[in-house]
Design a protein around this motif. Structure first.
Motif, mmCIF file in Angstrom:
data_model
loop_
_atom_site.group_PDB
_atom_site.id
_atom_site.type_symbol
_atom_site.label_atom_id
_atom_site.label_comp_id
_atom_site.label_asym_id
_atom_site.label_seq_id
_atom_site.Cartn_x
_atom_site.Cartn_y
_atom_site.Cartn_z
ATOM 1 N N ALA A 171 -95.469 84.120 7.224
ATOM 2 C CA ALA A 171 -94.063 83.934 7.572
ATOM 3 C C ALA A 171 -93.934 83.358 8.980
ATOM 4 O O ALA A 171 -94.675 83.725 9.895
ATOM 5 N N PRO A 227 -92.044 83.159 12.502
ATOM 6 C CA PRO A 227 -91.204 84.096 13.271
ATOM 7 C C PRO A 227 -89.750 83.655 13.262
ATOM 8 O O PRO A 227 -89.442 82.454 13.260
ATOM 9 N N SER A 277 -90.366 86.318 9.669
ATOM 10 C CA SER A 277 -90.839 87.612 10.162
ATOM 11 C C SER A 277 -89.995 88.024 11.355
ATOM 12 O O SER A 277 -89.357 87.188 12.012
#
Length: 375
Positions: free
Chosen positions: A36, A38, A72
């Motif tokens: 993922a 950020p 994320s």
């Protein structure tokens, strides 16, 4: 990498990712798993939605987000409001999707946060159906043979009980009588009930059960809300089953559902939900209220019988018409062979009493309130 979906027919079959089975299907897919990225502030909360916009009380449904950032470092907090203005965080609702239930209308939204910067989703409104429209289904699958001809409870007297056999109207599988005026049933009071069977052709005995949703949760609980159970017979008058229902003091006030289920066959199983072969289910609404204390002298009303003449030892029901409905009343049925000298019938202390006789007999009922009698 691969993803496999296996659909195997049968509730009690063992499911494995490999091997063969009789009925069903296996499908294989390719999925691409990546790390993922950020999140960046501010995130996009997107649109809140539910799998259903109108729900039944206490039935689970799912809330989710559409168009929300996927990254994320995101955190989620669902909030709820009864008016769309004042909001409160829902404890434990900290994922992108949330399963819940409700008993009243609510608004929902989700706060999505990245690096301490929040964004608020759109608002979704979930309305709540009346519990009286949320009961499970119940019906016969074949319209032939046995049906419910009449249901009598308190002021309710619905349907035509005649003729008992060869009745061309005995073709229903389910009937909703929610529009019929709801009889008032008082907490703590005994009420006579009778169910009459009619048959399209010849008579077949049936099992009969009645359920009342005392706690108004939209469920007929067979353990606590089955209020009447009996079986019709081929004897004279055996197509009518009767008894007494006592409304518990814990029953909630107001309108609630009552279900009558008649299933053909002496060994048939009767439940408040599901299907069966022959018979009928009828739904009603009743109005449960708190009674006023009785006043003196009480009104005893008129003694009536389910049959004006009977064979020796054939059962019949004694009942009162026009009697006072209030708390604090007691009943004592009496009998006499000449209409002058009266004797108490042992155990006959409810408004309805099933009895049998061998000779012609007079009957009356003594109704008492605070020590004052009427008959």
């Amino acid at each position: 990498t691969l993803m496999r979906v296996v659909l195997l027919e049968g509730l009690f079959n063992t499911m494995d990712p490999c091997g063969t089975y009789t009925w069903g299907e296996t499908e294989d897919y390719m999925v691409n798993i990546q790390a993922a990225v950020p999140c960046t502030a501010p995130p996009t909360a997107g649109m809140a939605y539910a799998n259903d916009s109108t729900v039944c009380p206490s039935v689970n449904y799912n809330l989710n987000l559409s168009g929300s950032s996927i990254a994320s470092g995101l955190s989620y907090q669902w909030e709820k409001s009864s008016n769309g203005t004042t909001w409160a965080a829902v404890s434990g609702a900290t994922a992108i999707n949330y399963q819940t239930s409700q008993t009243s209308d609510n608004y929902y939204r989700c706060i999505v946060t990245c690096l301490g910067v929040p964004d608020t989703s759109t608002v979704v409104f979930i309305s709540t159906n009346s519990f009286t429209t949320c009961y499970c289904t119940s019906n016969a699958t074949d319209p032939a043979d046995s049906d419910i001809g009449n249901v009598s409870l308190g002021a309710l007297n619905n349907g035509n009980p005649n003729p008992a056999i060869n009745n061309t109207n005995a073709t229903s599988t389910y009937t909703n009588y929610a529009s019929v005026t709801a009889p008032v049933l008082l907490q703590g009071i005994n009420y006579p009930i009778s169910i009459t069977q009619i048959s399209q052709f010849n008579f077949n005995a049936c099992n009969v059960k009645v359920y009342i949703d005392y706690n108004q949760n939209g469920i007929y609980d067979p353990a606590t809300e089955e209020v009447f159970s009996n079986q019709t017979t081929s004897n004279q008058g055996g197509n009518v089953v009767s008894g007494v229902i006592t409304i518990p003091l814990t029953a909630l006030n107001g309108l609630t559902g009552m279900r009558v289920v008649m299933v053909e066959g002496t060994f048939s199983t009767v439940t408040p939900c599901g299907t069966y072969f022959n018979g009928e289910t009828e739904d009603y609404v009743v109005d449960i209220q708190t009674p006023l204390p009785c006043t003196t002298p009480p009104v005893a009303g008129t003694a009536v019988s389910s049959a004006p003449s009977v064979c020796p030892n054939a059962p019949f029901d004694l009942n009162l018409s026009g009697s006072a409905n209030a708390s604090g009343l007691t009943y004592q049925w009496q009998e006499s062979i000449n209409g002058t000298n009266w004797t108490d019938i042992v155990g006959a202390t409810s408004i309805l009493y099933s009895y049998a006789q061998v000779v012609a007999t007079y009957y009356r009922c003594v109704v008492t309130c605070s020590g004052i009698q009427s008959n």
